[in-house]
Write a protein that holds these residues in place. Structure first.
Motif, PDB file in Angstrom:
ATOM      1  N   GLY A   1     -35.558  15.029 -19.079  1.00  0.00           N
ATOM      2  CA  GLY A   1     -34.269  14.347 -19.044  1.00  0.00           C
ATOM      3  C   GLY A   1     -33.482  14.525 -17.768  1.00  0.00           C
ATOM      4  N   LEU A   2     -34.135  15.051 -16.730  1.00  0.00           N
ATOM      5  CA  LEU A   2     -33.451  15.253 -15.459  1.00  0.00           C
ATOM      6  C   LEU A   2     -33.504  14.002 -14.597  1.00  0.00           C
ATOM      7  N   ALA A   3     -32.476  13.806 -13.802  1.00  0.00           N
ATOM      8  CA  ALA A   3     -32.435  12.671 -12.883  1.00  0.00           C
ATOM      9  C   ALA A   3     -33.413  12.889 -11.739  1.00  0.00           C
ATOM     10  N   SER A   4     -33.994  11.809 -11.255  1.00  0.00           N
ATOM     11  CA  SER A   4     -34.904  11.830 -10.107  1.00  0.00           C
ATOM     12  C   SER A   4     -34.088  11.538  -8.855  1.00  0.00           C
ATOM     13  N   LEU A   5     -33.960  12.566  -7.964  1.00  0.00           N
ATOM     14  CA  LEU A   5     -33.027  12.475  -6.841  1.00  0.00           C
ATOM     15  C   LEU A   5     -33.689  12.874  -5.519  1.00  0.00           C
ATOM     16  N   PRO A   6     -34.717  12.148  -5.094  1.00  0.00           N
ATOM     17  CA  PRO A   6     -35.411  12.505  -3.852  1.00  0.00           C
ATOM     18  C   PRO A   6     -34.678  12.007  -2.608  1.00  0.00           C
ATOM     19  N   HIS A   7     -34.923  12.700  -1.482  1.00  0.00           N
ATOM     20  CA  HIS A   7     -34.509  12.185  -0.182  1.00  0.00           C
ATOM     21  C   HIS A   7     -35.455  11.042   0.204  1.00  0.00           C
ATOM     22  N   GLY A   8     -34.915  10.041   0.870  1.00  0.00           N
ATOM     23  CA  GLY A   8     -35.752   8.970   1.385  1.00  0.00           C
ATOM     24  C   GLY A   8     -34.932   7.986   2.192  1.00  0.00           C
TER      25      GLY A   8
ATOM     26  N   ALA B   1     -37.021   6.991  -8.466  1.00  0.00           N
ATOM     27  CA  ALA B   1     -35.719   7.516  -8.050  1.00  0.00           C
ATOM     28  C   ALA B   1     -34.574   6.864  -8.824  1.00  0.00           C
ATOM     29  N   ASP B   2     -33.702   7.713  -9.376  1.00  0.00           N
ATOM     30  CA  ASP B   2     -32.471   7.242  -9.998  1.00  0.00           C
ATOM     31  C   ASP B   2     -31.372   7.093  -8.964  1.00  0.00           C
ATOM     32  N   ARG B   3     -31.510   7.850  -7.877  1.00  0.00           N
ATOM     33  CA  ARG B   3     -30.590   7.799  -6.753  1.00  0.00           C
ATOM     34  C   ARG B   3     -31.380   8.220  -5.541  1.00  0.00           C
ATOM     35  N   LEU B   4     -30.994   7.760  -4.362  1.00  0.00           N
ATOM     36  CA  LEU B   4     -31.721   8.092  -3.142  1.00  0.00           C
ATOM     37  C   LEU B   4     -30.857   8.921  -2.197  1.00  0.00           C
ATOM     38  N   GLY B   5     -31.397  10.067  -1.788  1.00  0.00           N
ATOM     39  CA  GLY B   5     -30.735  10.858  -0.763  1.00  0.00           C
ATOM     40  C   GLY B   5     -30.861  10.141   0.570  1.00  0.00           C
ATOM     41  N   HIS B   6     -29.776   9.625   1.069  1.00  0.00           N
ATOM     42  CA  HIS B   6     -29.689   8.815   2.294  1.00  0.00           C
ATOM     43  C   HIS B   6     -29.967   7.343   1.961  1.00  0.00           C
ATOM     44  N   GLY B   7     -31.167   6.845   2.198  1.00  0.00           N
ATOM     45  CA  GLY B   7     -31.477   5.450   1.874  1.00  0.00           C
ATOM     46  C   GLY B   7     -30.907   4.428   2.822  1.00  0.00           C
ATOM     47  N   VAL B   8     -30.276   4.880   3.925  1.00  0.00           N
ATOM     48  CA  VAL B   8     -29.600   3.936   4.808  1.00  0.00           C
ATOM     49  C   VAL B   8     -30.564   2.946   5.457  1.00  0.00           C
ATOM     50  N   ARG B   9     -31.816   3.361   5.634  1.00  0.00           N
ATOM     51  CA  ARG B   9     -32.738   2.474   6.341  1.00  0.00           C
ATOM     52  C   ARG B   9     -33.320   1.382   5.443  1.00  0.00           C
ATOM     53  N   SER B  10     -32.838   1.310   4.228  1.00  0.00           N
ATOM     54  CA  SER B  10     -33.142   0.137   3.397  1.00  0.00           C
ATOM     55  C   SER B  10     -32.569  -1.121   4.025  1.00  0.00           C
ATOM     56  N   ILE B  11     -31.596  -0.952   4.910  1.00  0.00           N
ATOM     57  CA  ILE B  11     -30.991  -2.085   5.604  1.00  0.00           C
ATOM     58  C   ILE B  11     -32.023  -2.827   6.443  1.00  0.00           C
ATOM     59  N   GLU B  12     -33.135  -2.164   6.776  1.00  0.00           N
ATOM     60  CA  GLU B  12     -34.172  -2.763   7.616  1.00  0.00           C
ATOM     61  C   GLU B  12     -35.093  -3.701   6.835  1.00  0.00           C
ATOM     62  N   ASP B  13     -34.976  -3.727   5.510  1.00  0.00           N
ATOM     63  CA  ASP B  13     -35.835  -4.567   4.673  1.00  0.00           C
ATOM     64  C   ASP B  13     -34.965  -5.243   3.621  1.00  0.00           C
ATOM     65  N   PRO B  14     -34.520  -6.476   3.868  1.00  0.00           N
ATOM     66  CA  PRO B  14     -33.603  -7.152   2.941  1.00  0.00           C
ATOM     67  C   PRO B  14     -34.130  -7.241   1.511  1.00  0.00           C
ATOM     68  N   ARG B  15     -35.425  -7.441   1.349  1.00  0.00           N
ATOM     69  CA  ARG B  15     -35.971  -7.539  -0.010  1.00  0.00           C
ATOM     70  C   ARG B  15     -35.883  -6.191  -0.730  1.00  0.00           C
ATOM     71  N   LEU B  16     -36.168  -5.119  -0.015  1.00  0.00           N
ATOM     72  CA  LEU B  16     -36.056  -3.792  -0.598  1.00  0.00           C
ATOM     73  C   LEU B  16     -34.602  -3.480  -0.940  1.00  0.00           C
ATOM     74  N   LEU B  17     -33.696  -3.831  -0.046  1.00  0.00           N
ATOM     75  CA  LEU B  17     -32.280  -3.581  -0.298  1.00  0.00           C
ATOM     76  C   LEU B  17     -31.798  -4.365  -1.517  1.00  0.00           C
TER      77      LEU B  17
END
Length: 344
Positions: free
Chosen positions: A191-198, A216-232
């Motif tokens: 029942g723990l949240a999945s909180l990896p860096h990425g 991942a339930d939340r992403l540590g950082h994740g700012v570079r998702s901006i580089e892939d519009p479909r992923l974002l």
């Protein structure tokens, strides 16, 4: 402009040793005769870059030196108390702090004994500072995935007893994200949240791996998702929050300036954000300063800062009453008259 330190918010991305006050680091080092490098004394905060292996090695070496001054139970309790007090003074009503117990096990009787100490110290710090605290057990991706499974089983034992999630930290360029899938499955089953860096030192491909293999339930950082519009768009549609740490991004050389950190672009794409400080000890600025950075460098208005604070609370693994109280506090902050500009 209303003071950002009085804006209620949640702090979602904060490392254990990295939360230490600089003055405490210096004091503890002097107590035990630990010689600190000049980057942690006269030249603090250090000039950092993780653009290459050498830069990350220097960052990690400074972190290891800082960790070495924590030698007693009292040191651990002091660190958590001061971190909670600093967060409270920055407007935080909920703090999530992540720790890898294996890095402290040798001095504190093993990973279980150290986890017991951290959780007891966290409850004590809650009472002292008057804010809520959740603990994240984090594995180190530079170590073997079997070590991560051991920590996942440890975290699972404390689910519902102060541990709220399981993370994966250290240099994203090391290890294979998919190899940690089993460890995260153990944690999720409890029942723990999945909180990896990425998505800080590596780009969209590693974010995708965190979503696909670690769920991942939340992403540590994740700012570079901006580089892939479909992923974002995938992240925004799924409502997976990003823990954005502006000072970290610039200090480690992910972006050259605060203006380049894509906070506005991420918000415009519909992403949920939790603005955080990451490692104040090494980056030189705490939680409220991250909001001040966005106000100064990206012209965020008080209304926009308030919405970022709301996002942080909605993205937190906090009790509902803490979230609801924080949201009401944000509304009250906005109702406060905008201070008059100083007279000429």
């Amino acid at each position: 402009m209303r003071p950002v330190a009085t804006l209620p918010k949640a702090h979602l991305h904060l490392h254990f040793t990295g939360s230490m006050r600089h003055t405490t680091l210096v004091e503890l080092a002097e107590r035990d005769g630990v010689r600190l490098p000049t980057a942690l004394v006269e030249d603090w905060p250090p000039q950092l870059s993780a653009a290459d292996e050498k830069g990350w090695f220097r960052f990690q070496r400074l972190y290891d030196v800082a960790r070495s001054v924590l030698r007693t139970e009292g040191d651990v309790r002091r660190l958590l108390r001061e971190a909670a007090e600093d967060d409270r003074d920055d407007g935080s009503v909920w703090m999530e702090i992540q720790v890898d117990p294996s890095g402290y096990a040798g001095l504190f009787g093993g990973i279980t004994a150290f986890t017991d100490l951290v959780l007891d110290a966290a409850r004590e710090a809650e009472r002292t500072a008057g804010i809520g605290i959740g603990v994240i057990i984090a594995a180190n991706r530079t170590k073997h995935p079997l070590d991560a499974r051991t920590l996942a089983r440890l975290a699972a034992q404390y689910a519902g007893r102060g541990v709220i999630g399981f993370g994966l930290s250290n240099d994203e360029r090391r290890g294979t994200t998919a190899d940690f899938e089993r460890a995260f499955a153990i944690a999720r089953h409890a029942g723990l949240a999945s909180l990896p860096h990425g998505g800080e030192l590596r780009g969209p491909a590693n974010i995708d791996a965190c979503l696909t293999h670690l769920h991942a339930d939340r992403l540590g950082h994740g700012v570079r998702s901006i580089e892939d519009p479909r992923l974002l768009k995938r992240i925004a549609t799924a409502g997976i929050p990003l823990e954005v740490c502006p000072a970290s991004n610039v200090s480690l050389g992910v972006y050259d300036t605060y203006q380049e950190v894509p906070v506005r672009e991420l918000v415009a794409a519909g992403a949920q954000l939790g603005i955080s400080a990451d490692d104040p000890l090494l980056f030189g600025s705490r939680l409220a300063a991250q909001y001040s950075i966005l106000r100064a460098a990206q012209s965020f208005t008080d209304d926009e800062l308030a919405e970022l604070a709301r996002m942080s609370l909605r993205s937190a693994r906090a009790p509902s009453d803490v979230v609801e109280s924080g949201l009401k506090g944000i509304d009250a902050w906005l109702r406060t008259p905008d201070p008059e500009p100083p007279a000429d």
